[in-house]
Design an enzyme around this catalytic site. Structure first.
Site, PDB file in Angstrom:
ATOM      1  N   GLY A 458       1.519   3.551   1.266  1.00  0.00           N
ATOM      2  CA  GLY A 458       2.766   3.055   0.928  1.00  0.00           C
ATOM      3  C   GLY A 458       2.557   1.723  -0.267  1.00  0.00           C
ATOM      4  O   GLY A 458       3.385   1.954  -1.256  1.00  0.00           O
ATOM      5  N   HIS A 720     -10.494  -1.647   3.440  1.00  0.00           N
ATOM      6  CA  HIS A 720     -10.985  -3.045   3.600  1.00  0.00           C
ATOM      7  C   HIS A 720     -11.673  -3.744   2.562  1.00  0.00           C
ATOM      8  O   HIS A 720     -12.127  -4.879   2.823  1.00  0.00           O
ATOM      9  CB  HIS A 720     -11.295  -3.413   4.965  1.00  0.00           C
TER      10      HIS A 720
HETATM   11  N1  GLN Z   1       3.334   1.233   4.443  1.00  0.00           N
HETATM   12  C1  GLN Z   1       2.509   0.022   4.772  1.00  0.00           C
HETATM   13  C2  GLN Z   1       1.526  -0.298   3.669  1.00  0.00           C
HETATM   14  O1  GLN Z   1       1.038   0.575   2.842  1.00  0.00           O
HETATM   15  C3  GLN Z   1       1.780   0.116   5.922  1.00  0.00           C
HETATM   16  C4  GLN Z   1       0.789  -1.140   6.331  1.00  0.00           C
HETATM   17  C5  GLN Z   1       0.086  -1.419   7.670  1.00  0.00           C
HETATM   18  O2  GLN Z   1      -0.125  -0.243   8.326  1.00  0.00           O
HETATM   19  N2  GLN Z   1      -0.305  -2.262   7.939  1.00  0.00           N
HETATM   20  O3  GLN Z   1       1.369  -1.454   3.273  1.00  0.00           O
END
Ligand code: GLN
Ligand code: ZN
Length: 781
Positions: A458, A720
């Protein structure tokens, strides 16, 4: 003989996040150690003075921490894994921070996931940090102690003693806080197989005896020992170990009294163990388990001092003090006042600090709130009423009653239209029309995607430029129109770039979103936002959860314009991107006047409207993120199913307003699914993306044994760290996934959103990811 007031712990980050600033300056080399220690000492001094001035009789010490109180305990007892290279003597500050953040400390603070993602944010090179995990059911993260089979313990820090003396020199006689030995060992991890850290209890107890003796020798008369494991399911053996531990600790020093504290829930079936431990005092969380007041009174010896956790330490609501006094009157009739202490339900660590700073919030909502400072004031009023009669605090009680009354009846909170809509929900609304197999056929025909379709989760990098523009817009320095133009350009660039790389299902990039929960909360009715109500999440990282105060509804579409803008730019499908109801709920301060399940359904209906609107605007794929679904699991297993039932139902209610040809995705940024795989299946999403890169796909096994029918995007790329995984690495992960699941089930995507990454590494990694997917296709063909 009077009823007294205690706090079990106070926020340490500082009203203006002074500790955060000092830590980050020290870590970046801008200041030296002494500057950091000076800020810390100043915060402690102010905190002790403040609590005493507010009327706390038992003020805690050793609740302060430069990073985390569990890490402090590991250091206190000398449980420092060999890899940190410490030999003997006091633990150097840099060793301490290496345990907290890894020795090259670059990425510990930049998890993509929201608070509570539960990741151990370890480093690629250098010494990794200790594993970070959520503290019970809070959004606070602690560093898990690590022990070996032949672990020895030795007193390795004087922190509890130093801080007691520091406060004493300031004229405040404190009640030091220690994390108890049984909970410490229960939270400990080990690499040794077939070995339980709790078997080290006998080795650990002498260190605790030594700490208690020393505290007594410098003048402590009470010590608070936290054993929140008593709020969990315990075995008979573990209960026996608690008896053994406190049998030993209670005689550590003559005259020293122990206040045993558990919180975040009642004692439940551990109550009779708890009340019979040979300690001088026992703390009860009467917010989570009000019913335990009567049982504890009846079951405990009259000499036991009861610490009554009547003020919610976890939430931000002002109490109804006269109503609380009605409950407390009966206690005073049954137990001597000097055997009663009033307290927050748990440490105030989980509460924002001071409502006085919050001047911009709607004044009507404001009068319903109480932060840490106000909670101590409330306790002081209650104690005064019990000691001197209600008339001594008549005005304060009246103000409290009036605020509670206003909250109960305010039209800001109670929206009849929401109530009516909730009442009209029918079971079929939480059900897609056709079963997955039928939907899949329709979606395949409509979407015409290649095998191993590629996508992202996303968000794309939230660069310095994006943050600057947002902040300038927030301050009124950038007009709405200019900000919009800026965001459009960012979105367009992201779309073009995804096309170039050859991704199959695109995203708009989420540049307009500050945070995946806040963005929606700000557009929904029923939420309020604060400026300074920060709560520590871990180390220097703080979060400002939205305050969900009223019935939730959606005044207008929230994401449709951005989605439409992005979709117009490309022939490829762009996913609609939403945060799910359970995640919005779990990352907010929630109402205490209705069940969580009811708030969740309200949010579900509001997001459902958005799903339907996105579909109407032309979206063929809609992703509903439920990053925080798992972390809402109750502490006790017997309560799990109830939670999962309403959480899953809320998700389904959100997702089921669309036609069978519309593909619903969900995303969860963890993959410990073994315990809850049936619930994940019951969510009935068409596609789920999860985190699996670091576990090398092993965590997919839960899906295999469950025979998960729908499609899955197991993350092939750990977002990460800035490291760029090679094509081969991702191909191997894909092969590992294919050994477990059928090729037709698989999507190819990163573990989570990319907002904390930088563009260069993101581009390089996604180019490789697309190449890996193509390779998988060619092998298959
Ligand atoms: N759609 C969100 C993003 O891509 C999902 C984030 C998450 O799962 N913490 O940032
Ligand atoms: Zn995620």
């Amino acid at each position: 003989m009077t009823v007294t007031v205690a706090t079990l712990g106070f926020p340490r980050i500082g009203p203006k996040r002074e500790l955060k600033t000092a830590l980050e300056r020290y870590w970046s080399g801008k200041t030296d150690q002494q500057a950091l220690l000076d800020v810390a000492a100043d915060l402690r001094a102010r905190t002790w003075a403040l609590q005493a001035a507010l009327g706390a009789d038992h003020v805690p010490s050793n609740d302060f921490s430069l990073y985390d109180q569990v890490l402090d305990t590991s250091v206190l007892v000398g449980a420092i894994p060999a890899l940190y290279g410490r030999t003997s003597g006091p633990v150097a500050l840099d060793t301490y921070f290496a345990m907290a953040r890894g020795s090259q400390g670059a990425t510990s603070e930049d998890a993509t996931c929201g608070p509570g993602c539960g990741h151990a944010h370890s480093l690629e090179t250098g010494v990794p940090a200790q594993e970070m995990t959520k503290w019970f059911d809070t959004n606070y993260h602690y560093l898990a102690p690590e022990v070996t089979r032949d672990q020895t313990f030795a007193l390795s820090s004087t922190k509890p003693i130093d801080e007691f003396l520091e406060a004493k020199a300031q004229g405040v006689h404190t009640r030091p806080v220690l994390l108890g030995p049984v909970t410490f060992l229960k939270l400990a991890k080990t690499k040794a197989e077939g070995f339980s850290p709790l078997s080290l209890l006998s080795a650990l107890l002498p260190v605790y005896v030594e700490v208690l003796k020393t505290l007594a020798s410098v003048g402590a008369d009470w010590v608070q020992i936290d054993e929140p494991c008593l709020a969990l399911d315990l075995t008979d053996f573990e209960r026996g170990e608690l008896r053994r531990a406190y049998g030993a600790l209670t005689h550590a020093a003559p005259g020293l009294r122990l206040m045993l504290a558990s919180y975040f829930g009642g004692y439940g079936d551990n109550l009779s163990t708890a009340v019979n431990l040979p300690v001088a005092g026992l703390h009860l969380d009467l917010v989570r388990a009000p019913e335990e007041l009567a049982t504890a009174l009846a079951a405990s010896p009259e000499s036991l001092v009861l610490s009554l956790g009547v003020i919610d330490g976890r939430n931000i609501w002002r109490a109804d003090l006269p109503a609380l006094l009605d409950r407390l009157d009966s206690v005073v009739a049954q137990r001597a006042p000097d055997r009663i202490i009033l307290a927050p339900s748990c440490s105030l660590l989980h509460s924002p600090i001071d409502l006085a700073l919050e001047t911009a919030i709607d004044p009507e909502v404001r009068q319903w709130l109480a932060f840490a400072v106000q909670k101590i004031e409330e306790l002081a009023i209650l104690a005064k009423a019990l000691n001197q009669g209600r008339s001594a605090v008549a005005a304060e009680l009246e103000a409290s009653r009036a605020a509670a009354q206003a909250r109960r009846t305010s039209p800001k909170i109670h929206d009849p239209a929401v109530a009516a809509r909730l009442a009209s929900v029918e079971a079929r609304m939480a059900q897609r029309n056709a079963h997955f197999g039928r939907r899949r056929a329709l979606q395949i025909a409509r979407l015409d995607l290649p095998a191993f379709p590629t996508t992202t989760i996303g968000s794309f990098p939230q660069t310095e430029d994006v943050r600057k523009a947002r902040s300038a817009h927030g301050k009124g320095q950038l007009t709405d129109a200019a900000y919009e133009t800026f965001l459009q350009a960012e979105t367009e660039r992201a779309i073009r770039w995804q096309e170039e790389v050859g991704l199959d299902v695109l995203v708009h990039g989420e540049f307009e979103r500050n945070d995946m929960v806040q963005y929606f909360g700000e557009q929904l009715s029923g939420f309020a936002f604060t400026k300074y109500a920060w709560v520590q999440s871990y180390g220097s990282r703080c979060v400002r959860p939205p305050i969900l105060f009223g019935d939730v509804s959606r005044p207008k579409a929230m994401t449709v314009e951005w989605w439409t803008y992005a979709q117009k730019l490309t022939e490829k499908p762009v996913k609609g991107m939403l945060t799910g109801p359970v995640t919005i709920l779990n990352w907010s301060f929630v109402r205490d006047d209705i069940p969580r399940s009811q708030s969740c359904r309200q949010i579900a209906l509001a997001i459902r409207d958005e799903v339907v609107d996105l579909e109407a605007a032309g979206a063929k794929i809609i992703q509903i993120d439920e990053a925080a679904l798992r972390e809402g699991l109750p502490l006790r297993r017997k309560d799990w199913q109830t939670y999962l039932d309403w959480a899953v139902e809320s998700f389904r209610l959100t997702a089921s307003g669309v036609s069978d040809a519309t593909q619903i995705h969900t995303h969860m940024c963890y993959s410990e699914f073994n315990d809850i795989i049936a619930a994940i299946g019951a969510m009935d999403a068409d596609v789920i993306s999860i985190e699996t890169a670091r576990s090398k796909m092993e965590l997919l096994d839960a899906f295999v044994s469950y025979d998960y029918p729908a499609e899955i995007g197991p993350g092939v790329y750990d977002i990460h760290s800035p490291r760029v995984p090679s094509v081969q690495e991702m191909s191997e992960l894909l092969t590992a996934a294919q050994q477990r699941l059928s090729a037709g089930q698989l999507w190819v995507n990163p573990d989570c959103g990319l907002k904390t990454r930088k563009w260069p590494e993101t581009k390089a990694a996604l180019v490789n990811m697309v190449a890996a997917a193509r390779q998988a296709r060619s092998v298959q063909a």
